[in-house]
Design a protein around this motif. Structure first.
Motif, PDB file in Angstrom:
ATOM      1  N   VAL A   1       0.839  -1.206   0.000  1.00 41.11           N
ATOM      2  CA  VAL A   1       0.000   0.000   0.000  1.00 41.11           C
ATOM      3  C   VAL A   1       0.874   1.257   0.000  1.00 41.11           C
ATOM      4  N   ARG A   2       1.902   1.268   0.838  1.00 41.29           N
ATOM      5  CA  ARG A   2       2.804   2.438   0.876  1.00 41.29           C
ATOM      6  C   ARG A   2       3.482   2.649  -0.474  1.00 41.29           C
ATOM      7  N   LEU A   3       3.934   1.547  -1.077  1.00 37.93           N
ATOM      8  CA  LEU A   3       4.628   1.640  -2.353  1.00 37.93           C
ATOM      9  C   LEU A   3       3.681   2.114  -3.452  1.00 37.93           C
ATOM     10  N   THR A   4       2.469   1.582  -3.460  1.00 30.21           N
ATOM     11  CA  THR A   4       1.486   2.014  -4.461  1.00 30.21           C
ATOM     12  C   THR A   4       1.250   3.510  -4.366  1.00 30.21           C
ATOM     13  N   HIS A   5       1.045   3.992  -3.143  1.00 29.91           N
ATOM     14  CA  HIS A   5       0.812   5.430  -2.958  1.00 29.91           C
ATOM     15  C   HIS A   5       2.006   6.244  -3.438  1.00 29.91           C
ATOM     16  N   SER A   6       3.210   5.752  -3.165  1.00 31.25           N
ATOM     17  CA  SER A   6       4.410   6.509  -3.547  1.00 31.25           C
ATOM     18  C   SER A   6       4.612   6.545  -5.060  1.00 31.25           C
ATOM     19  N   CYS A   7       3.980   5.624  -5.782  1.00 32.22           N
ATOM     20  CA  CYS A   7       4.118   5.573  -7.245  1.00 32.22           C
ATOM     21  C   CYS A   7       2.944   6.233  -7.969  1.00 32.22           C
ATOM     22  N   CYS A   8       2.063   6.872  -7.222  1.00 30.62           N
ATOM     23  CA  CYS A   8       0.876   7.485  -7.831  1.00 30.62           C
ATOM     24  C   CYS A   8       1.023   9.001  -7.941  1.00 30.62           C
ATOM     25  N   ARG A   9       0.943   9.485  -9.155  1.00 27.30           N
ATOM     26  CA  ARG A   9       0.799  10.925  -9.385  1.00 27.30           C
ATOM     27  C   ARG A   9      -0.672  11.262  -9.547  1.00 27.30           C
ATOM     28  N   TYR A  10      -1.406  10.275 -10.036  1.00 30.75           N
ATOM     29  CA  TYR A  10      -2.854  10.396 -10.209  1.00 30.75           C
ATOM     30  C   TYR A  10      -3.483   9.191  -9.511  1.00 30.75           C
ATOM     31  N   ARG A  11      -4.612   8.705  -9.986  1.00 31.60           N
ATOM     32  CA  ARG A  11      -5.278   7.603  -9.290  1.00 31.60           C
ATOM     33  C   ARG A  11      -4.525   6.280  -9.427  1.00 31.60           C
ATOM     34  N   VAL A  12      -4.048   5.969 -10.619  1.00 32.99           N
ATOM     35  CA  VAL A  12      -3.433   4.673 -10.907  1.00 32.99           C
ATOM     36  C   VAL A  12      -1.914   4.813 -10.841  1.00 32.99           C
ATOM     37  N   PRO A  13      -1.210   3.868 -10.213  1.00 32.04           N
ATOM     38  CA  PRO A  13       0.251   3.980 -10.128  1.00 32.04           C
ATOM     39  C   PRO A  13       0.886   4.080 -11.518  1.00 32.04           C
ATOM     40  N   GLU A  14       1.934   4.889 -11.605  1.00 28.78           N
ATOM     41  CA  GLU A  14       2.550   5.195 -12.892  1.00 28.78           C
ATOM     42  C   GLU A  14       2.975   3.961 -13.699  1.00 28.78           C
ATOM     43  N   PRO A  15       3.503   2.900 -13.077  1.00 23.01           N
ATOM     44  CA  PRO A  15       3.907   1.748 -13.891  1.00 23.01           C
ATOM     45  C   PRO A  15       2.741   1.105 -14.649  1.00 23.01           C
ATOM     46  N   ILE A  16       1.504   1.289 -14.173  1.00 19.88           N
ATOM     47  CA  ILE A  16       0.330   0.794 -14.892  1.00 19.88           C
ATOM     48  C   ILE A  16      -0.268   1.898 -15.757  1.00 19.88           C
ATOM     49  N   ARG A  17      -0.298   3.110 -15.243  1.00 22.90           N
ATOM     50  CA  ARG A  17      -0.906   4.231 -15.975  1.00 22.90           C
ATOM     51  C   ARG A  17      -0.172   4.520 -17.269  1.00 22.90           C
ATOM     52  N   GLN A  18       1.130   4.225 -17.319  1.00 23.04           N
ATOM     53  CA  GLN A  18       1.933   4.513 -18.504  1.00 23.04           C
ATOM     54  C   GLN A  18       1.382   3.847 -19.765  1.00 23.04           C
ATOM     55  N   PHE A  19       0.696   2.691 -19.594  1.00 25.07           N
ATOM     56  CA  PHE A  19       0.177   1.994 -20.774  1.00 25.07           C
ATOM     57  C   PHE A  19      -0.815   2.857 -21.530  1.00 25.07           C
ATOM     58  N   ALA A  20      -1.663   3.558 -20.788  1.00 20.40           N
ATOM     59  CA  ALA A  20      -2.684   4.385 -21.424  1.00 20.40           C
ATOM     60  C   ALA A  20      -2.052   5.537 -22.194  1.00 20.40           C
ATOM     61  N   CYS A  21      -0.829   5.911 -21.829  1.00 22.57           N
ATOM     62  CA  CYS A  21      -0.157   7.038 -22.463  1.00 22.57           C
ATOM     63  C   CYS A  21       0.781   6.598 -23.572  1.00 22.57           C
ATOM     64  N   SER A  22       0.955   5.278 -23.733  1.00 22.20           N
ATOM     65  CA  SER A  22       1.918   4.791 -24.720  1.00 22.20           C
ATOM     66  C   SER A  22       1.354   4.912 -26.132  1.00 22.20           C
ATOM     67  N   PRO A  23       2.136   5.410 -27.093  1.00 20.21           N
ATOM     68  CA  PRO A  23       1.657   5.476 -28.469  1.00 20.21           C
ATOM     69  C   PRO A  23       1.399   4.099 -29.064  1.00 20.21           C
ATOM     70  N   HIS A  24       2.009   3.064 -28.492  1.00 16.99           N
ATOM     71  CA  HIS A  24       1.832   1.712 -29.030  1.00 16.99           C
ATOM     72  C   HIS A  24       0.458   1.143 -28.677  1.00 16.99           C
ATOM     73  N   VAL A  25      -0.065   1.525 -27.529  1.00 15.84           N
ATOM     74  CA  VAL A  25      -1.311   0.899 -27.073  1.00 15.84           C
ATOM     75  C   VAL A  25      -2.417   1.921 -26.855  1.00 15.84           C
ATOM     76  N   GLY A  26      -2.228   3.116 -27.347  1.00 17.52           N
ATOM     77  CA  GLY A  26      -3.228   4.155 -27.105  1.00 17.52           C
ATOM     78  C   GLY A  26      -4.581   3.861 -27.704  1.00 17.52           C
TER      79      GLY A  26
END
Length: 257
Positions: free
Chosen positions: A221-246
């Motif tokens: 839980v602590r790690l998840t919070h530390s990796c969140c700039r928005y709702r979803v942690p960045e290592p998962i959120r990055q997929f939505a921003c990738s030009p390959h999988v947009g």
């Protein structure tokens, strides 16, 4: 001829999967095992990974299997692997891992072979860990087979083992005042299977965090919070921003297991 993904799987296949799931579950580690997990600032943690399978709308057979590795704590992209794959196993509630894990393991294997210095020290999985019908979801399956610490982070609540989207649950969500606040997801048995986390001040909608492998729930839980700039942690959120999988959308199944 491609397999019919909507056909009911044979009883033998379900029995085989149940047996394999039970075998792997005996190897599950639900505690912190790495030195970086013990400190308040995760000293020594340099690389965090994220994995996901995304589907083209209307196509449940072809998907993009993605792995990203980000630097910690700056969340800068170090590595990305996105491959189109054809799924061969049917979707069965509670057994999502048998459908998706082989392709995610392939991505991790390619990384180990090509750029071993970039192997993540922990992997975020878009799905559940021990918060699961038999306490062994996708994040657990991937963790045990890869040997890496894993954290399951689901965007939707899996209503399982007595955990319900009830009025009480909604009032607990409303009581999460700031990023980092959480409450336990307690099964009818009394076991805590995960936590609902308000991951960011910017989002009042929680994510559901559970242990995948080689990490404790509080650390996850602590790690998840530390990796969140928005709702979803960045290592998962990055997929939505990738030009390959947009152009892809995440199958609702990915939140179920």
């Amino acid at each position: 001829r491609p397999p019919d993904m909507n056909a009911a799987p044979a009883e033998e296949l379900i029995t085989e999967w149940e047996s394999e799931q039970a075998r792997l579950r005996r190897l599950l580690v639900l505690e912190d095992t790495e030195a970086w997990q013990s400190g308040p600032g995760f000293s020594g943690l340099q690389r965090v990974g994220g994995v996901d399978l995304s589907f083209i709308k209307g196509d449940e057979q072809n998907a993009c299997a993605a792995l990203v590795v980000l630097s910690y704590p700056h969340m800068e992209l170090l590595y990305e692997d996105c491959r189109m794959v054809t799924l061969t196993a049917p979707y069965v509630a509670g057994f999502l891992a048998f459908r998706e894990t082989p392709f995610l393991l392939d991505a991790l294997r390619r990384l180990r072979e090509d750029r071993p210095e970039l192997l993540p020290q922990v992997v975020f999985v878009d799905g559940n860990g021990v918060f699961h019908y038999r306490e062994f979801g996708l994040a657990c399956h991937l963790g045990v087979l890869s040997g890496l610490p894993c954290v399951g982070v689901a965007k939707n609540l899996l209503q399982v083992q007595g955990v319900q989207k009830s009025e009480e649950h909604q009032s607990q969500i409303a009581a999460l005042r700031r990023g980092g606040d959480s409450f336990p997801l307690t099964a009818a048995s009394g076991a805590v299977l995960g936590k609902a986390l308000r991951s960011s001040d910017k989002s009042s909608k929680p994510v559901y965090v559970s242990v995948g492998h080689k990490i404790s729930l509080d650390t996850a839980v602590r790690l998840t919070h530390s990796c969140c700039r928005y709702r979803v942690p960045e290592p998962i959120r990055q997929f939505a921003c990738s030009p390959h999988v947009g152009f892809l959308h995440v199958s609702p199944e990915s939140n179920g297991d």
